[in-house]
Every structure is written in C-alpha cells, then in structure tokens.
Design a protein around this motif. Structure first.
Motif, PDB file in Angstrom:
ATOM      1  N   GLU A  47       0.668  -1.258  -0.154  1.00 37.66           N
ATOM      2  CA  GLU A  47       0.033  -0.024   0.143  1.00 37.66           C
ATOM      3  C   GLU A  47       0.779   1.238   0.163  1.00 37.66           C
ATOM      4  O   GLU A  47       1.865   1.337   0.570  1.00 37.66           O
ATOM      5  CB  GLU A  47      -0.855   0.092   1.148  1.00 37.66           C
ATOM      6  CG  GLU A  47      -1.896  -1.071   1.230  1.00 37.66           C
ATOM      7  CD  GLU A  47      -3.093  -0.979   0.301  1.00 37.66           C
ATOM      8  OE1 GLU A  47      -3.170   0.078  -0.271  1.00 37.66           O
ATOM      9  OE2 GLU A  47      -3.633  -2.158   0.092  1.00 37.66           O
ATOM     10  N   ARG A  48       0.461   2.413  -0.922  1.00 36.10           N
ATOM     11  CA  ARG A  48       1.038   3.443  -0.916  1.00 36.10           C
ATOM     12  C   ARG A  48       0.804   4.242   0.298  1.00 36.10           C
ATOM     13  O   ARG A  48      -0.430   4.576   0.830  1.00 36.10           O
ATOM     14  CB  ARG A  48       1.116   4.361  -1.882  1.00 36.10           C
ATOM     15  CG  ARG A  48       1.396   5.673  -2.279  1.00 36.10           C
ATOM     16  CD  ARG A  48       1.435   6.239  -3.588  1.00 36.10           C
ATOM     17  NE  ARG A  48       2.132   7.626  -3.540  1.00 36.10           N
ATOM     18  CZ  ARG A  48       2.115   8.035  -4.754  1.00 36.10           C
ATOM     19  NH1 ARG A  48       1.556   7.683  -6.067  1.00 36.10           N
ATOM     20  NH2 ARG A  48       2.883   9.382  -4.750  1.00 36.10           N
ATOM     21  N   GLU A  49       1.752   4.908   1.270  1.00 31.53           N
ATOM     22  CA  GLU A  49       1.480   5.761   2.288  1.00 31.53           C
ATOM     23  C   GLU A  49       1.130   7.011   1.640  1.00 31.53           C
ATOM     24  O   GLU A  49       1.552   7.491   0.971  1.00 31.53           O
ATOM     25  CB  GLU A  49       2.902   5.950   3.246  1.00 31.53           C
ATOM     26  CG  GLU A  49       3.277   4.448   3.650  1.00 31.53           C
ATOM     27  CD  GLU A  49       4.544   4.698   4.497  1.00 31.53           C
ATOM     28  OE1 GLU A  49       5.272   5.695   4.431  1.00 31.53           O
ATOM     29  OE2 GLU A  49       4.937   3.539   4.962  1.00 31.53           O
ATOM     30  N   GLU A  50       0.149   7.559   2.556  1.00 32.27           N
ATOM     31  CA  GLU A  50      -0.372   8.962   2.429  1.00 32.27           C
ATOM     32  C   GLU A  50       0.367   9.981   2.945  1.00 32.27           C
ATOM     33  O   GLU A  50       1.210   9.930   3.978  1.00 32.27           O
ATOM     34  CB  GLU A  50      -1.865   9.078   2.884  1.00 32.27           C
ATOM     35  CG  GLU A  50      -3.011   7.990   2.239  1.00 32.27           C
ATOM     36  CD  GLU A  50      -3.099   8.305   0.942  1.00 32.27           C
ATOM     37  OE1 GLU A  50      -3.094   9.277   0.317  1.00 32.27           O
ATOM     38  OE2 GLU A  50      -3.607   7.389   0.238  1.00 32.27           O
ATOM     39  N   GLY A  51       0.367  10.989   2.333  1.00 38.06           N
ATOM     40  CA  GLY A  51       1.200  12.392   2.567  1.00 38.06           C
ATOM     41  C   GLY A  51       2.431  12.258   2.379  1.00 38.06           C
ATOM     42  O   GLY A  51       3.081  11.366   1.667  1.00 38.06           O
ATOM     43  N   ARG A  53       6.450  14.256   1.034  1.00 37.04           N
ATOM     44  CA  ARG A  53       6.873  14.796  -0.041  1.00 37.04           C
ATOM     45  C   ARG A  53       8.010  14.087  -0.735  1.00 37.04           C
ATOM     46  O   ARG A  53       8.626  13.253  -0.033  1.00 37.04           O
ATOM     47  CB  ARG A  53       7.462  16.201   0.122  1.00 37.04           C
ATOM     48  CG  ARG A  53       6.320  16.898   0.944  1.00 37.04           C
ATOM     49  CD  ARG A  53       6.842  18.464   1.242  1.00 37.04           C
ATOM     50  NE  ARG A  53       5.937  19.391   1.981  1.00 37.04           N
ATOM     51  CZ  ARG A  53       6.210  20.650   2.432  1.00 37.04           C
ATOM     52  NH1 ARG A  53       7.108  20.971   2.092  1.00 37.04           N
ATOM     53  NH2 ARG A  53       5.104  21.312   2.718  1.00 37.04           N
ATOM     54  N   PRO A  56       7.609   8.695  -3.379  1.00 36.90           N
ATOM     55  CA  PRO A  56       6.374   7.883  -2.476  1.00 36.90           C
ATOM     56  C   PRO A  56       6.785   6.930  -1.629  1.00 36.90           C
ATOM     57  O   PRO A  56       7.912   6.365  -2.409  1.00 36.90           O
ATOM     58  CB  PRO A  56       5.314   7.673  -3.719  1.00 36.90           C
ATOM     59  CG  PRO A  56       6.105   7.658  -4.979  1.00 36.90           C
ATOM     60  CD  PRO A  56       7.296   8.549  -5.100  1.00 36.90           C
ATOM     61  N   LYS A  57       6.291   6.595  -0.756  1.00 35.40           N
ATOM     62  CA  LYS A  57       6.764   5.566   0.190  1.00 35.40           C
ATOM     63  C   LYS A  57       5.739   4.580   0.287  1.00 35.40           C
ATOM     64  O   LYS A  57       4.464   4.649   0.031  1.00 35.40           O
ATOM     65  CB  LYS A  57       6.990   6.327   1.569  1.00 35.40           C
ATOM     66  CG  LYS A  57       8.111   7.162   1.527  1.00 35.40           C
ATOM     67  CD  LYS A  57       9.595   6.281   1.113  1.00 35.40           C
ATOM     68  CE  LYS A  57      10.737   7.259   1.239  1.00 35.40           C
ATOM     69  NZ  LYS A  57      11.803   6.649   0.630  1.00 35.40           N
TER      70      LYS A  57
END
Length: 246
Positions: A47-51, A53, A56-57
C-alpha cells in the motif's frame, strides 16, 4: 443499499486484520519484500503511504498470524536493503570548502556505491559491497613507482550456482578505476541462507478449514453475509406485520 453497507463492513473488517511489517519503503524495496514473501507462501499486500513529499513511500502488510513467518523470511533475505550511496548522493551534500581528505573519502565511497549498484543489477544477486583502496600518490617516494589501486568485492546471491562470472566482475571494477587491473580485484561470493518453506497451517472456521492467510477474508465474507441475513429477516418481519394490520 444494504449490500453496499455489508461490503463496506467486510472491507473494514479485513483491513483491520492486517499488520504492517515494514514501512517507509521505496517501491523497489517494497517489491523485493513482496517477492520474497510470495516465494515462501506468505500472502502480503503493498500500500502507498499517504502524505509526505518527494518520492512516494510504501508499506507492506500481512495477516497477524503470518507476522512471525514474514519477519523470518525478511531476516533470511536481508530485507529491506538500503542502497549504497552513489556519486550523486555523496557529492550532493558536501560542505562549502571540503578538505582534500574529505574529497578523497567521499570519492572512494561514491565509487564503491556506484559499482555495487551495477553488480546488484545482475539477476540473482541479492547484495553487493565494493571496497576500493586508492593509494595516495603524495605519500609515495619520488623515485618509486606509483602503487596500483586495489579493490575487493563481496557478493551475496541466491542459493545455487553463482549468477555472475568472477572475471566479468573483475573487469567491471577495474575498468571503472584508473590504473587498476583485473588481477587487482578480489571477488568473494557467498550464498544467502536457505529459508525454510513453512507448512501451510490450517485453521477451522466452523466446518471449513482454510489457511491462516485466508482466514480474515473468509471471516469478513461470513460476517457480511450474516449482516445481510439479519437485515433481510428484519425487513421480512416488518412486511408481515404490515400485512396483518391491513
């Protein structure tokens, strides 16, 4: 409407059962973890982490029952791995006026990092470390020949036959360092430890036996079906009550 609510409830129950085993990963690191877990029969999601800069993490989740096995697989495969800094990373964060010693140390570290990245691009290589020894020409006597640079390479690969040719590795490293010959490069390869493939443990949910990884999904489906049955039963009771009154 009722079906939508039941599906939402099932999704919430399923998500609540997941456990994060690694977070803050780059996409390549997350993919490496996913491949290793899948190879050992552990179901996982990325899953891609939200927030945040920049790049992407991602984080990797597994069933709570699979956490010990997943951590064991990651430990055996030395995951997640951190990439060695290359020329761009090392020389991009220097001081305003670096000393000659600092410049030399940073150059050696950056050169070794770039060579390690090139070796890790070989299919089957899990990790690589390149140590370059550059002699300081300022310390050599004037009438003595300049000592040649040397290097040592440590390669960790998947078990089985080594996926690389040592002579090719020597040629690669020697070609990147001025004055170095292939004979000046030592290559050491070690196979990764064998990760035992665990047996799929089964759990019983009523009369049904499923693997631990599939148990949360089955529970969510059964829970959603139960909610729908209850709602339909209440609706039927209301309809019968209205007909009796009429």
């Amino acid at each position: 409407m009722l079906a939508r609510r039941a599906a939402l409830l099932a999704a919430v129950c399923l998500a609540a059962c997941d456990a994060t085993i690694a977070g803050g990963l780059s996409e390549q690191q997350a993919n490496d973890v996913m491949v290793a877990l899948d190879g050992q029969g552990v179901s996982a999601t990325k899953e891609r982490e939200e927030g945040g800069r920049g790049e992407p993490k991602f984080h990797v989740d597994v069933s709570p029952d699979d956490v010990p096995r997943a951590l064991g697989v990651m430990r055996a495969a030395d995951l997640p791995r951190t990439a060695e800094p290359g020329l761009a990373e090392v020389f991009g964060h220097g001081g305003l006026v670096p000393t000659a010693t600092e410049e030399r140390a940073r150059y050696i570290a950056a050169l070794g990092g770039d060579l390690a990245l090139s070796i890790e691009a070989i299919d089957g290589v899990l990790d690589a470390r390149v140590h370059v020894a550059l002699p300081d020409a300022r310390e050599a006597p004037l009438d003595a020949p300049s000592p040649r640079p040397r290097a040592s390479v440590l390669i960790k690969y998947r078990r089985g036959r080594a996926p690389y040719d040592p002579q090719s590795i020597r040629a690669l490293v020697a070609g990147a360092v001025q004055g170095m010959e292939a004979a000046d490069v030592a290559v050491v390869g070690v196979p990764a430890p064998r990760a035992r493939r665990p047996r799929a443990s089964l759990v019983r949910i009523g009369p049904v036996a499923v693997t631990r990884a599939s148990a949360p999904a089955l529970k969510a489906i059964l829970g959603g079906a139960l909610v729908m049955d209850v709602v339909l039963a209440l609706a039927l009771v209301l309809v019968l009550a209205r007909r009796r009154r009429a």
